[in-house]
Design an enzyme around this catalytic site. Sequence first.
Site, PDB file in Angstrom:
ATOM      1  CD  GLU A 203     -16.743 -19.250  -7.899  1.00  0.00           C
ATOM      2  OE1 GLU A 203     -16.960 -18.215  -8.135  1.00  0.00           O
ATOM      3  OE2 GLU A 203     -17.171 -20.136  -7.147  1.00  0.00           O
TER       4      GLU A 203
ATOM      5  CG  ASN B 289     -12.801 -25.391  -7.232  1.00  0.00           C
ATOM      6  OD1 ASN B 289     -12.950 -26.551  -7.310  1.00  0.00           O
ATOM      7  ND2 ASN B 289     -13.464 -24.514  -6.092  1.00  0.00           N
TER       8      ASN B 289
ATOM      9  CG  HIS C 191     -22.159 -25.304  -5.801  1.00  0.00           C
ATOM     10  ND1 HIS C 191     -22.443 -25.527  -4.582  1.00  0.00           N
ATOM     11  CD2 HIS C 191     -21.052 -24.624  -5.913  1.00  0.00           C
ATOM     12  CE1 HIS C 191     -21.509 -25.177  -3.940  1.00  0.00           C
ATOM     13  NE2 HIS C 191     -20.553 -24.504  -4.477  1.00  0.00           N
TER      14      HIS C 191
ATOM     15  CD  GLU D 225     -16.847 -24.946  -4.012  1.00  0.00           C
ATOM     16  OE1 GLU D 225     -18.018 -24.270  -4.201  1.00  0.00           O
ATOM     17  OE2 GLU D 225     -15.911 -24.488  -3.896  1.00  0.00           O
TER      18      GLU D 225
ATOM     19  CG  ASP E 122     -24.621 -27.638  -2.622  1.00  0.00           C
ATOM     20  OD1 ASP E 122     -24.818 -27.248  -3.924  1.00  0.00           O
ATOM     21  OD2 ASP E 122     -24.379 -26.714  -1.808  1.00  0.00           O
TER      22      ASP E 122
HETATM   23  O1  G2I Z   1     -21.413 -19.856  -3.005  1.00  0.00           O
HETATM   24  C1  G2I Z   1     -20.951 -21.191  -2.701  1.00  0.00           C
HETATM   25  C2  G2I Z   1     -19.519 -21.695  -2.969  1.00  0.00           C
HETATM   26  C3  G2I Z   1     -19.346 -21.451  -4.547  1.00  0.00           C
HETATM   27  N1  G2I Z   1     -18.075 -21.627  -4.641  1.00  0.00           N
HETATM   28  C4  G2I Z   1     -16.898 -21.188  -3.981  1.00  0.00           C
HETATM   29  C5  G2I Z   1     -17.154 -21.047  -2.491  1.00  0.00           C
HETATM   30  O2  G2I Z   1     -16.211 -20.257  -1.714  1.00  0.00           O
HETATM   31  C6  G2I Z   1     -18.634 -20.576  -2.056  1.00  0.00           C
HETATM   32  O3  G2I Z   1     -18.900 -20.847  -0.615  1.00  0.00           O
HETATM   33  C7  G2I Z   1     -19.663 -19.835  -0.209  1.00  0.00           C
HETATM   34  C8  G2I Z   1     -19.617 -20.135   1.185  1.00  0.00           C
HETATM   35  O4  G2I Z   1     -20.231 -21.197   1.665  1.00  0.00           O
HETATM   36  C9  G2I Z   1     -20.700 -19.149   1.877  1.00  0.00           C
HETATM   37  O5  G2I Z   1     -20.633 -19.178   3.303  1.00  0.00           O
HETATM   38  O6  G2I Z   1     -19.092 -18.620  -0.390  1.00  0.00           O
HETATM   39  C10 G2I Z   1     -19.998 -17.557   0.040  1.00  0.00           C
HETATM   40  C11 G2I Z   1     -19.703 -16.319  -0.469  1.00  0.00           C
HETATM   41  O7  G2I Z   1     -19.304 -16.003  -1.686  1.00  0.00           O
HETATM   42  C12 G2I Z   1     -20.131 -17.596   1.589  1.00  0.00           C
HETATM   43  O8  G2I Z   1     -21.130 -16.978   2.050  1.00  0.00           O
HETATM   44  C13 G2I Z   1     -20.594 -15.797   2.808  1.00  0.00           C
HETATM   45  C14 G2I Z   1     -21.619 -14.942   3.035  1.00  0.00           C
HETATM   46  O9  G2I Z   1     -22.287 -14.494   1.874  1.00  0.00           O
HETATM   47  C15 G2I Z   1     -21.302 -13.610   3.918  1.00  0.00           C
HETATM   48  O10 G2I Z   1     -22.365 -12.824   4.281  1.00  0.00           O
HETATM   49  C16 G2I Z   1     -20.878 -14.145   5.476  1.00  0.00           C
HETATM   50  O11 G2I Z   1     -19.949 -13.230   6.123  1.00  0.00           O
HETATM   51  O12 G2I Z   1     -20.351 -16.333   4.219  1.00  0.00           O
HETATM   52  C17 G2I Z   1     -19.735 -15.342   4.852  1.00  0.00           C
HETATM   53  C18 G2I Z   1     -19.157 -15.968   6.263  1.00  0.00           C
HETATM   54  O13 G2I Z   1     -20.052 -16.626   6.993  1.00  0.00           O
END
Ligand code: G2I
Length: 510
Positions: free
Chosen positions: A165, A206, A242, A271, A273
């Site tokens: 990003e 990415n 997304h 990614e 969805d």
């Molecule tokens: O936001 C969706 C994706 C966008 N592109 C980059 C990816 O890395 C991103 O993935 C998401 C994860 O799927 C989430 O699971 O990234 C988020 C954070 O930017 C992730 O969320 C975080 C929560 O915000 C936290 O509170 C939590 O502690 O996941 C953490 C671990 O479960």
Amino acid sequence: MDLMKRRSGGRPAGPHALLIGVLALGTTLLGGPAVASPAPTLHELASAQGRYFGSATDNSELSDAAYTAVLGSEFGQITPGNSMKWDTTEPVRGRFDFTKGDVITDFAREHGQSVRGHTLVWHSQLPSWVGALPQAEVEPAMVDHITEEATHYRGEVTAWDVVNEPFNEDGTFRSSPFHDAMGSDYIATALRAAHAADPEAKLYLNDYNIEGLGAKSDAMYALVSELLDEGVPLDGVGMQAHLAVQYGFPYEMRANMQRFADLGLDVAVTELDVRMQLPADTAKLATQSTYYQRVVEACLAVRRCVGVTVWDWTDKYSWVPSTFPGQGAANLYDESLLPKPALAAVRTALGEEDDGGGSGGTTLKALYRNNDSAVRDNQIKPGLQLVNTGGAAVSLQDVTVRYWFTGENGASTYSTWCDWSPLGCSTVTSRVAGSDPAAAGADHFLEVGFRSGSLAPGASTGEIQLRLNKTDWSNFDESDDYSRTGATSYADATKIAVYVDGELAWGVEP
Ligand code: G2I
């Protein structure tokens, strides 16, 4: 043994793997309906087209056995959703912890899956110490981080999202500790460090909202063109995808992918969805299906598009509801791990042939209630309901249901009864047969069928009250029975199998 597991063996998948699956199946299911060959997995379908089909996952999800059964079988590639990010792997400068990521690479190895590493350099999920560094320290800290992590995962990770990003929506560079300290040169520096640490891994940039033609994808195009001109090691561009039904489909996605491919780069959908405003309804789910289908079609139309990764496969573990309150239902399977219409659309886009007779897109589910409070007595009393969750009517004559239990000592012959059903018990058939081979808690099964009737989309059979006993009326010990639960009201029962035309349409066999 269940169909999911049976399908998981024998990667790389291909026609031979499928053939072996069919032969194995033919010899393992005796005493019941002839079960047709299992449908090819998503990854098998993609492999036949020279692509992979993958999913994101996370450590906390791996303790969910119903989840891992699908993750380990349907997908040929996984991406850790969080466990390889900087805040997890280097929370304190110089103190590296790869424990969580290693769990993911172990899972992948055990299931013959490749791993996309995600991600080495990102402005988010960055420990606060990075942002607090004096500017001159940021580059050495970034290079150290990349070097340690990419070295640790050498041979385990086939592709890295080296920088994630980097752009704002208008195509300007996003500010981050890295950009603030090094300007856009941080990207070339990061790629060179990753290449030095793991010369074999495919290195990607990415981003999201670069799937279609537009200012942001133009910026990515200009950046990668320049990096290639300068001889910076770069193998591909990851398009997160997304998407949201309310924002429309990316403009000219295939053409956009093709222009990156024409630079000599790989393209990956990293990614995918497709979220929507809740509640979901038939129209939104139909739009979602077409979006999934069009993304897969775009990838298949571009030779350098190497594969598609969904950002987890079930609504149960989606990031969407917590980030976009009121939105969700973004994945291929719902929160109960049941297929949504988009799954069939993806399978079709991947070239699945309709075999005409099979359960194909049939979606039926079994609900179960235990009508017998005594674990040790001489009867077993399952209550069953079937619900048609698909879009087409299902002829009940084509449907059979199996409930597995153990017979214990005593007579090996059984009597079965239908005590009540709104369909009329005269339309319900039942019998007990021995499982061959017998699995734990499952040396026999009650098989239920129907003489007539049809289940409209959304319709339920209503409760079918069943009962069985041994002909000598000796006691059962139901405590270890595979399909039994203590449920006193109707709930989805994944350990009860439903077959349509002999093909497994619901549940996990023992
Ligand atoms: O936001 C969706 C994706 C966008 N592109 C980059 C990816 O890395 C991103 O993935 C998401 C994860 O799927 C989430 O699971 O990234 C988020 C954070 O930017 C992730 O969320 C975080 C929560 O915000 C936290 O509170 C939590 O502690 O996941 C953490 C671990 O479960």
